[in-house]
Design a protein around this motif. Structure first.
Motif, PDB file in Angstrom:
ATOM      1  N   MET A   1      22.373  49.746  16.843  1.00  0.00           N
ATOM      2  CA  MET A   1      22.725  48.536  17.645  1.00  0.00           C
ATOM      3  C   MET A   1      22.947  48.909  18.930  1.00  0.00           C
ATOM      4  O   MET A   1      24.178  49.629  19.024  1.00  0.00           O
ATOM      5  CB  MET A   1      23.173  47.678  16.970  1.00  0.00           C
ATOM      6  CG  MET A   1      22.888  46.728  15.805  1.00  0.00           C
ATOM      7  SD  MET A   1      21.372  45.730  16.131  1.00  0.00           S
ATOM      8  CE  MET A   1      22.112  44.426  17.006  1.00  0.00           C
ATOM      9  N   LYS A   2      22.366  48.718  20.040  1.00  0.00           N
ATOM     10  CA  LYS A   2      23.097  48.714  21.378  1.00  0.00           C
ATOM     11  C   LYS A   2      24.344  47.669  21.705  1.00  0.00           C
ATOM     12  O   LYS A   2      24.239  46.624  21.311  1.00  0.00           O
ATOM     13  CB  LYS A   2      21.753  48.546  22.381  1.00  0.00           C
ATOM     14  CG  LYS A   2      20.802  49.189  22.400  1.00  0.00           C
ATOM     15  CD  LYS A   2      19.755  49.221  23.758  1.00  0.00           C
ATOM     16  CE  LYS A   2      18.666  50.041  23.617  1.00  0.00           C
ATOM     17  NZ  LYS A   2      17.807  49.820  24.878  1.00  0.00           N
ATOM     18  N   ASP A   3      25.105  48.494  22.233  1.00  0.00           N
ATOM     19  CA  ASP A   3      26.368  47.674  22.672  1.00  0.00           C
ATOM     20  C   ASP A   3      26.125  47.283  24.235  1.00  0.00           C
ATOM     21  O   ASP A   3      26.632  48.052  24.998  1.00  0.00           O
ATOM     22  CB  ASP A   3      27.493  48.561  22.438  1.00  0.00           C
ATOM     23  CG  ASP A   3      29.243  47.361  22.748  1.00  0.00           C
ATOM     24  OD1 ASP A   3      28.887  46.393  23.051  1.00  0.00           O
ATOM     25  OD2 ASP A   3      29.842  48.186  22.918  1.00  0.00           O
ATOM     26  N   LYS A   7      24.277  41.951  30.931  1.00  0.00           N
ATOM     27  CA  LYS A   7      22.708  41.804  31.044  1.00  0.00           C
ATOM     28  C   LYS A   7      22.318  40.814  32.170  1.00  0.00           C
ATOM     29  O   LYS A   7      22.979  39.534  32.379  1.00  0.00           O
ATOM     30  CB  LYS A   7      22.476  40.743  29.460  1.00  0.00           C
ATOM     31  CG  LYS A   7      20.751  40.757  29.356  1.00  0.00           C
ATOM     32  CD  LYS A   7      20.415  40.363  27.845  1.00  0.00           C
ATOM     33  CE  LYS A   7      19.196  40.229  27.642  1.00  0.00           C
ATOM     34  NZ  LYS A   7      18.517  39.924  26.434  1.00  0.00           N
ATOM     35  N   GLU A  70      19.673  45.826  31.582  1.00  0.00           N
ATOM     36  CA  GLU A  70      20.801  45.685  30.675  1.00  0.00           C
ATOM     37  C   GLU A  70      21.627  46.990  30.902  1.00  0.00           C
ATOM     38  O   GLU A  70      20.846  47.933  31.167  1.00  0.00           O
ATOM     39  CB  GLU A  70      20.189  45.642  29.241  1.00  0.00           C
ATOM     40  CG  GLU A  70      19.551  44.366  28.706  1.00  0.00           C
ATOM     41  CD  GLU A  70      19.105  44.457  27.148  1.00  0.00           C
ATOM     42  OE1 GLU A  70      18.940  43.484  26.790  1.00  0.00           O
ATOM     43  OE2 GLU A  70      18.951  45.536  26.700  1.00  0.00           O
ATOM     44  N   GLU A  72      24.673  49.313  28.913  1.00  0.00           N
ATOM     45  CA  GLU A  72      25.528  49.627  27.750  1.00  0.00           C
ATOM     46  C   GLU A  72      26.769  49.885  28.029  1.00  0.00           C
ATOM     47  O   GLU A  72      27.144  50.407  28.979  1.00  0.00           O
ATOM     48  CB  GLU A  72      24.532  50.672  26.910  1.00  0.00           C
ATOM     49  CG  GLU A  72      23.563  50.462  26.363  1.00  0.00           C
ATOM     50  CD  GLU A  72      22.872  51.447  25.310  1.00  0.00           C
ATOM     51  OE1 GLU A  72      23.705  51.877  24.341  1.00  0.00           O
ATOM     52  OE2 GLU A  72      21.664  51.931  25.529  1.00  0.00           O
TER      53      GLU A  72
END
Length: 430
Positions: A1-3, A7, A70, A72
């Motif tokens: 999962m991306k942190d 965004k 986005e 991260e």
């Protein structure tokens, strides 16, 4: 999962040209009437794209339009684009300095920004007081700030003046202290605009090293805007390229820089753009000669050769302390050389109406590494008032020549070729 820590969704920013405010009373009433009926603002449907080099048809312009990306946690994002592409507007929205016209931004942590020299500083307060003020704005307690203040002062190099009001600081001192505050007060997201260009080379090296420590060692996120592609490549892991207020590319930093270079090369291929805000001079001739003949733009010039720039103009109204400057830019829009009439002791104290000037500017050997270059002309008064400009009046391509004996191409990430002479000392036993 991306942190995901930041965004941006459908971010747009619209401005009305020519005046401050929302516009005319009729426009305000029209907006209100649409709002009462539950309809969209009618002026969001109109507006030109943000292209400064073209004449618009609307009073509205989109500085940014439909920006989505986005970021991260721990990522260093480079935001690249020509002047006027919308980079600073985007950072101001991300920093909450201004609100977007449409769209929204979701943050997953505390944000610190360094957008321009002196932003967030109170000039009447001392450097030490401003550190505490900025820390409080970031939501830190006095105890937390106190635990970092010695590191901040040491990094800034302003210890001698730390209890002096900031209004007496130079621009370099101000940006040093502002960067130190933003970096050491531990925001989760650090937003840095081109301001690092104000500092000296030593400070820029320290600042880039600190940003690398922040992202790699401490896992914090950095958004970085710069025209220095070497700094962007060394610091960033990913990039987005803006053009006329829109994201035109998003990907790895090497690919982003290459895409930006291709945009700038297309820009170089366009015709020269003249601007005459003062109407005080009239240019009759602006040409370039190479090997004793006049040449047009987009010509190839051999490494180690020279060119001559011919400039003839007439004075329409009296000009005092005339200055003439030329900038040479590479394909990344980085400034490579800056030349002025003062470089060779030529000065113009007072030029009266109808005076005609004819100049020939001859360069020495050009040692730029192979690639595309562009020359801009600036004519002004007292190095302050702009009288006349010509952007991209000449573009050219440097090709490798017999000036260097190496068989491999010169590295494209270098800026200049330094000519050297090598001598082999023979061993006495040979």
């Amino acid at each position: 999962m991306k942190d995901i820590i930041l965004k941006a969704e459908n971010i747009s920013k619209q401005y009305r040209l020519g005046q401050v405010g929302t516009g005319t009373l009729s426009h305000d009433l029209n907006r209100w009437w649409h709002q009462v009926r539950g309809k969209e603002n009618p002026y969001l449907k109109i507006g030109d794209t943000n292209d400064r080099s073209t004449k618009g048809e609307s009073d509205y312009v989109w500085a940014l339009q439909d920006i989505n990306f986005e970021v991260e946690r721990g990522e260093v994002l480079g935001i690249i684009g020509k002047n006027g592409a919308g980079k600073s507007t985007l950072l101001k929205i991300l920093s909450r300095v201004t609100a977007p016209t449409t769209g929204n931004i979701k943050f997953g942590g505390r944000v610190a920004s360094l957008l321009e020299v002196g932003t967030g500083f109170n000039g009447e307060m001392t450097g030490r007081e401003n550190i505490y003020l900025n820390g409080a704005i970031l939501g830190m307690t006095k105890k937390e700030i106190a635990s970092k203040i010695d590191e901040i002062i040491d990094f800034s190099g302003c210890e001698r003046y730390i209890d002096t009001p900031v209004k007496r600081y130079s621009s370099g001192m101000t940006v040093r202290l502002a960067f130190a505050v933003a970096a050491f007060l531990e925001p989760e997201i650090l937003i840095i605009d081109e301001v690092l260009a104000v500092g000296d080379a030593e400070f820029q090296k320290k600042a880039i090293g600190k940003m690398q420590d922040i992202s790699k060692g401490e896992g914090r996120t950095v958004l970085f805007v710069s025209h220095n592609m070497a700094a962007v490549k060394s610091l960033c892991t990913r990039g987005i390229v803006l053009e006329n207020g829109k994201v035109v590319f998003e990907g790895g930093i090497e690919e982003s820089v290459d895409y930006y270079a291709s945009i700038f090369i297309k820009y170089l291929e366009k015709i020269a753009i003249h601007s005459d805000p003062s109407h005080k001079i009239r240019i009759h001739n602006l040409k370039v000669s190479y090997n004793n003949r006049f040449i047009s733009s987009s010509q190839t010039i051999a490494l180690g050769d020279s060119i001559e720039i011919h400039l003839d103009f007439e004075v329409i109204d009296t000009i005092y302390d005339l200055s003439i400057a030329m900038d040479v830019l590479n394909k990344h829009s980085e400034l490579i050389s800056h030349i002025t009439n003062e470089d060779d002791g030529i000065n113009f104290s007072a030029l009266k109406k109808s005076k005609k000037i004819s100049l020939v500017i001859k360069t020495n050997e050009i040692f730029y590494v192979p690639g595309m270059y562009s020359i801009n002309l600036w004519v002004g008064s007292s190095q302050m008032e702009t009288l006349y400009t010509v952007n991209n009046f000449f573009n050219f391509y440097i090709e490798q020549s017999t000036y260097t004996k190496r068989t491999k191409p010169l590295p494209s990430h270098s800026k200049f070729y330094l000519h050297t002479n090598w001598f082999l000392n023979k061993d006495e036993n040979d």
